[in-house]
Motif scaffolding. Structure first.
Motif, PDB file in Angstrom:
ATOM      1  N   ASP A 388      -4.121 -13.849   6.045  1.00 41.49           N
ATOM      2  CA  ASP A 388      -3.161 -12.823   5.662  1.00 41.49           C
ATOM      3  C   ASP A 388      -3.159 -12.697   4.141  1.00 41.49           C
ATOM      4  O   ASP A 388      -3.385 -13.676   3.426  1.00 41.49           O
ATOM      5  N   GLU A 389      -2.901 -11.490   3.630  1.00 37.34           N
ATOM      6  CA  GLU A 389      -2.940 -11.245   2.189  1.00 37.34           C
ATOM      7  C   GLU A 389      -1.571 -11.313   1.526  1.00 37.34           C
ATOM      8  O   GLU A 389      -1.455 -11.106   0.322  1.00 37.34           O
ATOM      9  N   LYS A 450      -9.942 -10.466  -3.252  1.00 38.11           N
ATOM     10  CA  LYS A 450      -8.620 -10.246  -2.677  1.00 38.11           C
ATOM     11  C   LYS A 450      -7.849 -11.558  -2.652  1.00 38.11           C
ATOM     12  O   LYS A 450      -8.369 -12.584  -2.227  1.00 38.11           O
ATOM     13  N   ARG A 451      -6.608 -11.500  -3.095  1.00 34.83           N
ATOM     14  CA  ARG A 451      -5.741 -12.668  -2.965  1.00 34.83           C
ATOM     15  C   ARG A 451      -5.317 -12.754  -1.502  1.00 34.83           C
ATOM     16  O   ARG A 451      -4.742 -11.806  -0.961  1.00 34.83           O
ATOM     17  N   ARG A 452      -5.602 -13.861  -0.874  1.00 40.25           N
ATOM     18  CA  ARG A 452      -5.289 -13.985   0.548  1.00 40.25           C
ATOM     19  C   ARG A 452      -5.052 -15.440   0.909  1.00 40.25           C
ATOM     20  O   ARG A 452      -5.459 -16.358   0.196  1.00 40.25           O
ATOM     21  N   ASN A 453      -4.395 -15.623   2.039  1.00 40.06           N
ATOM     22  CA  ASN A 453      -4.164 -16.948   2.599  1.00 40.06           C
ATOM     23  C   ASN A 453      -5.149 -17.174   3.739  1.00 40.06           C
ATOM     24  O   ASN A 453      -5.368 -16.284   4.567  1.00 40.06           O
ATOM     25  N   GLN A 454      -5.738 -18.352   3.774  1.00 40.96           N
ATOM     26  CA  GLN A 454      -6.605 -18.760   4.877  1.00 40.96           C
ATOM     27  C   GLN A 454      -6.186 -20.168   5.285  1.00 40.96           C
ATOM     28  O   GLN A 454      -6.306 -21.107   4.494  1.00 40.96           O
ATOM     29  N   LEU A 455      -5.694 -20.309   6.500  1.00 41.46           N
ATOM     30  CA  LEU A 455      -5.222 -21.605   6.976  1.00 41.46           C
ATOM     31  C   LEU A 455      -5.879 -21.934   8.309  1.00 41.46           C
ATOM     32  O   LEU A 455      -6.059 -21.048   9.158  1.00 41.46           O
ATOM     33  N   VAL A 456      -6.222 -23.192   8.490  1.00 42.34           N
ATOM     34  CA  VAL A 456      -6.760 -23.661   9.765  1.00 42.34           C
ATOM     35  C   VAL A 456      -6.039 -24.946  10.151  1.00 42.34           C
ATOM     36  O   VAL A 456      -5.903 -25.863   9.333  1.00 42.34           O
TER      37      VAL A 456
END
Length: 483
Positions: A388-389, A450-456
């Motif tokens: 999500d950004e 792009k500034r974004r969130n990446q979570l796993v």
């Protein structure tokens, strides 16, 4: 006699959170004078490991110290094919397997394929063990056990987090599982690279003695049928099955000999790693060595294909045809009083005995081949990915992560990712293993990204809705929300 030069390969494995990425960052940063290619493979919905490895923005890129880094987005063989083209520029290759992988199928690549064997030599399987958390998995995870059992070198990492007594107990346990491997201890995966690179430790005979099944090649398909087709239109009919799609590759053969079929099998392994084209019901497949993904949208569906010429063809399917009641038919109309050529009582996977869709134009294969199923992860272990950004409130993120560690820490084997924090020009990198957690500013966001969130999150008993809702509560108001 001149010995042909091969590039040595190290397979780096270890359970989730053991320290593989930490070691890779050391290798990529150190001035060791070697041009090393690193290949990464992940388990999870959202790939973040390439973001956590220093500078890994492209599928293949060169580091300042001469290294090359690759992120596997397809199949290992496809990446190795690319690296062979720049073989003269490489000194070494390291393959980091997912923490949920048995290293044997990865290692197998280097002796079942002639081209790979001529270009690469397997140097060692290195397993990193998390001294703090391995006891949570060592007795009940087959992946963890396989990683230790197949290792040539075992690196006991995070020894600063356990007592001398705990460390001694763990050493005894590991030696009882693999007495032949060299054992080293480390903090933050800090080890002399000469202890793990170019050590010529891999011994195939010893691995075969441990597991004779290692010689059985694993492939991404379960079935192959050999057919004698005309240059005319054919149909594939099937009902719904266990999956919403099935991958199919059709390969023309010069003849139906075992040698020709083996050649087709090896080429199809590579085709299965290529980008697929989705085929909807009532549409045509590409019958010329292409990766087709048949989408299953109803109880019964039909797909079409037309061979380019008369001759023998091999059809490879991702799953066994009986799982989808799959049958092959000629599109030519035949008299209802005439039994179609080739139909007879048989033990074929495609036969009149198990068909649920009756047909008078059925085409049976001349021969069938079943293949060993590919390695599957423990079904109890799953992953949840979030991308999500939106900008996040750092205080709410801290509250959410603290709650996760307190309430769900034993079930979350691994969490990792990149965070877009509101009002901050730097990316935040976070990594967690069970109840241990670390987060810190990484680098400034670039103007062109792009500034974004990446979570796993990887673990057992994961509640996707709960995790997504927890993330949503961290989003700063008036920012774009998750769909």
């Amino acid at each position: 006699m001149e010995t042909k030069h091969t590039i040595p390969v190290t397979v780096l494995t270890g359970f989730l959170g053991s320290g593989k990425t930490t070691l890779l960052n050391r290798i990529l940063s150190e001035n060791h004078g070697k041009k090393i290619a690193v290949i990464e493979n992940e388990f999870g919905e959202v790939g973040v490991d390439n973001e956590l490895v220093i500078g890994a923005d492209e599928e293949i890129f060169e580091m300042n110290n001469g290294c090359i880094c690759c992120t596997v987005r397809g199949d290992l063989i496809r990446i190795l094919d690319q690296l062979m083209k720049r073989k003269d520029k490489l000194d070494y290759i390291i393959i980091e397997t997912t923490g949920m992988a048995n290293p044997a199928p990865v290692a197998q690549t280097f002796w079942v394929d002639d081209e790979m064997r001529e270009s690469f030599s397997l140097d060692a399987i290195i397993t990193i063990v998390d001294a703090k958390h391995v006891w949570l998995h060592i007795d009940n995870s087959s992946e963890c056990q396989e990683q230790i059992a197949f290792a040539d070198v075992i690196l006991l990492n995070k020894i600063d987090l356990v007592s001398e007594q705990e460390l001694e107990k763990l050493e005894q346990k590991i030696k009882s599982m693999n007495s032949q491997a060299k054992l080293y201890k480390s903090k933050d995966a800090n080890i002399d690279l000469n202890s793990i690179l170019n050590i010529k430790a891999f011994d195939l005979d010893a691995k075969v003695e441990l597991n004779p099944g290692i010689l059985i090649e694993e492939v991404p398909f379960e079935w192959c049928g050999i057919f004698d087709f005309n240059n005319e239109e054919y149909q594939i009919k099937m009902t719904d099955g266990p999956d919403p799609s099935i991958d199919v590759v059709i390969v023309a053969l010069n003849d139906n000999s075992d040698v020709e079929i083996e050649k087709a099998k090896k080429s199809t392994v590579k085709i299965f790693s290529e980008e697929y084209k989705e085929i909807k019901p009532d549409k045509f497949l590409n019958a010329n060595r292409a990766h087709n993904r048949l989408l299953i949208t109803g109880d019964q569906q039909t797909y079409y294909f037309k061979p380019s010429k008369k001759g023998f063809y091999a059809i490879f399917t991702q799953h066994g045809p009986e799982e989808f009641n799959m049958q092959f038919e000629s599109s030519r109309a035949k008299s209802s009083a005439t039994e179609p050529s080739g139909i007879k009582k048989s033990t074929n996977k495609i036969s009149l005995d198990n068909l649920k869709i009756a047909s008078q134009n059925l085409i049976l294969p001349l021969k069938e081949i079943e293949f060993a199923h590919s390695h599957e992860h423990d079904n109890a272990v799953s992953s949840v990915g979030i991308e999500d950004e939106s900008a996040l409130n750092i205080e709410k993120v801290n509250e959410w992560i603290s709650w996760l560690l307190r309430e769900k820490g034993t079930d979350i084997f691994r969490m990792k990712g990149i965070l877009n924090i509101h009002g901050n020009d730097e990316r935040f990198v976070f990594q967690g293993v069970h109840m241990l957690f670390d987060a810190q500013a990484d680098r400034k966001w670039r103007a062109d990204e792009k500034r974004r969130n990446q979570l796993v999150f990887i673990g057992k008993n994961l509640d996707r809705e709960e995790l997504v809702n927890g993330f949503k509560k961290c989003i700063v108001k008036n920012q774009p929300k998750l769909a």
